[in-house]
Each structure stands twice: as C-alpha cells, then as structure tokens.
Design a protein around this motif. Structure first.
Motif, PDB file in Angstrom:
ATOM      1  N   MET A 196       0.801  -1.180   0.000  1.00 36.00           N
ATOM      2  CA  MET A 196       0.000   0.000   0.000  1.00 36.00           C
ATOM      3  C   MET A 196       0.858   1.265   0.000  1.00 36.00           C
ATOM      4  SD  MET A 196      -2.473   1.652   2.739  1.00 36.00           S
ATOM      5  CE  MET A 196      -1.835   3.279   2.736  1.00 36.00           C
ATOM      6  N   ALA A 197       1.935   1.255   0.756  1.00 38.88           N
ATOM      7  CA  ALA A 197       2.782   2.434   0.868  1.00 38.88           C
ATOM      8  C   ALA A 197       3.304   2.890  -0.494  1.00 38.88           C
ATOM      9  CB  ALA A 197       3.948   2.147   1.813  1.00 38.88           C
ATOM     10  N   ARG A 198       3.792   1.940  -1.272  1.00 34.06           N
ATOM     11  CA  ARG A 198       4.335   2.260  -2.602  1.00 34.06           C
ATOM     12  C   ARG A 198       3.236   2.786  -3.523  1.00 34.06           C
ATOM     13  NH1 ARG A 198       8.580   4.063  -4.334  1.00 34.06           N
ATOM     14  NH2 ARG A 198       9.940   2.377  -3.772  1.00 34.06           N
ATOM     15  N   THR A 199       2.041   2.248  -3.414  1.00 34.55           N
ATOM     16  CA  THR A 199       0.929   2.683  -4.256  1.00 34.55           C
ATOM     17  C   THR A 199       0.543   4.123  -3.943  1.00 34.55           C
ATOM     18  OG1 THR A 199       0.121   0.407  -4.360  1.00 34.55           O
ATOM     19  CG2 THR A 199      -1.412   2.131  -5.016  1.00 34.55           C
ATOM     20  N   GLN A 232       6.361   3.027   7.859  1.00 33.71           N
ATOM     21  CA  GLN A 232       6.851   3.175   9.225  1.00 33.71           C
ATOM     22  C   GLN A 232       5.717   3.546  10.182  1.00 33.71           C
ATOM     23  OE1 GLN A 232       9.952   6.105   8.832  1.00 33.71           O
ATOM     24  NE2 GLN A 232      11.484   4.551   8.377  1.00 33.71           N
ATOM     25  N   ARG A 233       4.531   3.715   9.627  1.00 33.46           N
ATOM     26  CA  ARG A 233       3.350   4.031  10.425  1.00 33.46           C
ATOM     27  C   ARG A 233       2.195   3.206   9.885  1.00 33.46           C
ATOM     28  NH1 ARG A 233      -1.271   7.104  10.405  1.00 33.46           N
ATOM     29  NH2 ARG A 233      -1.796   8.193  12.314  1.00 33.46           N
ATOM     30  N   ARG A 234       1.435   2.656  10.802  1.00 36.93           N
ATOM     31  CA  ARG A 234       0.260   1.888  10.403  1.00 36.93           C
ATOM     32  C   ARG A 234      -0.757   2.824   9.749  1.00 36.93           C
ATOM     33  NH1 ARG A 234      -2.151  -0.041  15.338  1.00 36.93           N
ATOM     34  NH2 ARG A 234      -3.462   1.801  15.252  1.00 36.93           N
ATOM     35  N   CYS A 235      -1.371   2.351   8.708  1.00 35.97           N
ATOM     36  CA  CYS A 235      -2.410   3.115   8.022  1.00 35.97           C
ATOM     37  C   CYS A 235      -3.748   2.532   8.437  1.00 35.97           C
ATOM     38  CB  CYS A 235      -2.222   3.027   6.511  1.00 35.97           C
ATOM     39  SG  CYS A 235      -3.364   4.071   5.597  1.00 35.97           S
ATOM     40  N   ASP A 236      -4.458   3.230   9.323  1.00 34.07           N
ATOM     41  CA  ASP A 236      -5.765   2.779   9.777  1.00 34.07           C
ATOM     42  C   ASP A 236      -6.785   2.912   8.652  1.00 34.07           C
ATOM     43  OD1 ASP A 236      -4.776   2.295  12.355  1.00 34.07           O
ATOM     44  OD2 ASP A 236      -5.197   4.349  13.000  1.00 34.07           O
ATOM     45  N   ALA A 237      -7.920   2.273   8.831  1.00 33.88           N
ATOM     46  CA  ALA A 237      -8.976   2.308   7.814  1.00 33.88           C
ATOM     47  C   ALA A 237      -9.398   3.738   7.503  1.00 33.88           C
ATOM     48  CB  ALA A 237     -10.168   1.483   8.265  1.00 33.88           C
ATOM     49  N   ASP A 238      -9.494   4.591   8.524  1.00 35.63           N
ATOM     50  CA  ASP A 238      -9.903   5.975   8.270  1.00 35.63           C
ATOM     51  C   ASP A 238      -8.833   6.740   7.503  1.00 35.63           C
ATOM     52  OD1 ASP A 238      -8.358   5.804  10.602  1.00 35.63           O
ATOM     53  OD2 ASP A 238      -9.304   7.543  11.533  1.00 35.63           O
ATOM     54  N   ASP A 239      -7.553   6.438   7.759  1.00 38.32           N
ATOM     55  CA  ASP A 239      -6.461   7.033   6.974  1.00 38.32           C
ATOM     56  C   ASP A 239      -6.574   6.591   5.521  1.00 38.32           C
ATOM     57  OD1 ASP A 239      -5.217   8.158   9.263  1.00 38.32           O
ATOM     58  OD2 ASP A 239      -4.031   6.345   9.592  1.00 38.32           O
ATOM     59  N   LEU A 240      -6.789   5.297   5.318  1.00 40.96           N
ATOM     60  CA  LEU A 240      -6.891   4.718   3.982  1.00 40.96           C
ATOM     61  C   LEU A 240      -7.999   5.392   3.174  1.00 40.96           C
ATOM     62  CD1 LEU A 240      -6.094   2.340   2.003  1.00 40.96           C
ATOM     63  CD2 LEU A 240      -8.010   1.121   3.052  1.00 40.96           C
ATOM     64  N   VAL A 241      -9.174   5.517   3.773  1.00 40.54           N
ATOM     65  CA  VAL A 241     -10.313   6.117   3.079  1.00 40.54           C
ATOM     66  C   VAL A 241     -10.036   7.583   2.762  1.00 40.54           C
ATOM     67  CG1 VAL A 241     -12.751   6.757   3.312  1.00 40.54           C
ATOM     68  CG2 VAL A 241     -11.977   4.474   3.996  1.00 40.54           C
ATOM     69  N   ALA A 242      -9.464   8.313   3.709  1.00 41.43           N
ATOM     70  CA  ALA A 242      -9.189   9.737   3.502  1.00 41.43           C
ATOM     71  C   ALA A 242      -8.144   9.951   2.403  1.00 41.43           C
ATOM     72  CB  ALA A 242      -8.731  10.381   4.813  1.00 41.43           C
ATOM     73  N   VAL A 268      -9.445   7.987  -5.817  1.00 37.94           N
ATOM     74  CA  VAL A 268      -9.460   6.565  -6.170  1.00 37.94           C
ATOM     75  C   VAL A 268     -10.224   5.805  -5.091  1.00 37.94           C
ATOM     76  CG1 VAL A 268      -7.269   6.634  -7.438  1.00 37.94           C
ATOM     77  CG2 VAL A 268      -7.267   6.054  -5.013  1.00 37.94           C
ATOM     78  N   SER A 269     -10.570   4.582  -5.403  1.00 35.19           N
ATOM     79  CA  SER A 269     -11.192   3.700  -4.430  1.00 35.19           C
ATOM     80  C   SER A 269     -10.131   3.256  -3.414  1.00 35.19           C
ATOM     81  CB  SER A 269     -11.756   2.474  -5.144  1.00 35.19           C
ATOM     82  OG  SER A 269     -12.021   1.443  -4.228  1.00 35.19           O
TER      83      SER A 269
END
Length: 71
Positions: A1-4, A42-52, A59-60
């Motif tokens: 996900m980070a690279r994307t 280096q930081r977890r991406c929570d679901a709310d971070d992902l959506v934002a 993008v989806s």
C-alpha cells in the motif's frame, strides 16, 4: 500500500505536503510527516487514513490496497 500511495501521489504531481493538506481539507487531519511515515511503511495506516487518502487521490480505497504493477 505504501508504494501505491507514493506512486499515485507523484503521478498526480503532488508533494507530500499537498496531499496531506488535501486529506486535512477533507476533514481527516494529517501532517506531511504522518503521510511520509505511511509511504515508508513506518506508520500503520488505519482504515480511516486509507479512506481519507483514497478520497484525496480520487481513487477507491481498494486501489491503494492492490500491489503496484511493474512498468
């Protein structure tokens, strides 16, 4: 996900600061440091971070979860 996230951000000509500001403007406060840590895994991406982040990149969230394809 980070690279994307990084790939899509750079394809759109956005700096980390610009994308973080976009995410913040959408109602999810994010600093460029937070975004940098997400991009470097280096930081977890929570679901709310992902959506934002997905909303800011237009993008989806599923797009961000896919592995980047080799070009």
């Amino acid at each position: 996900m980070a690279r994307t996230v990084e790939t899509l951000r750079t394809e759109r000509g956005l700096s980390q600061r610009q994308l973080a500001d976009c995410v913040t403007a959408l109602g999810h406060p994010m600093s460029n440091t937070m975004l940098s840590r997400i991009e470097r895994a280096q930081r977890r991406c929570d679901a709310d971070d992902l959506v934002a982040i997905a909303d800011a990149l237009l993008v989806s969230p599923l797009v961000l979860l896919q592995r980047p394809t080799a070009t």
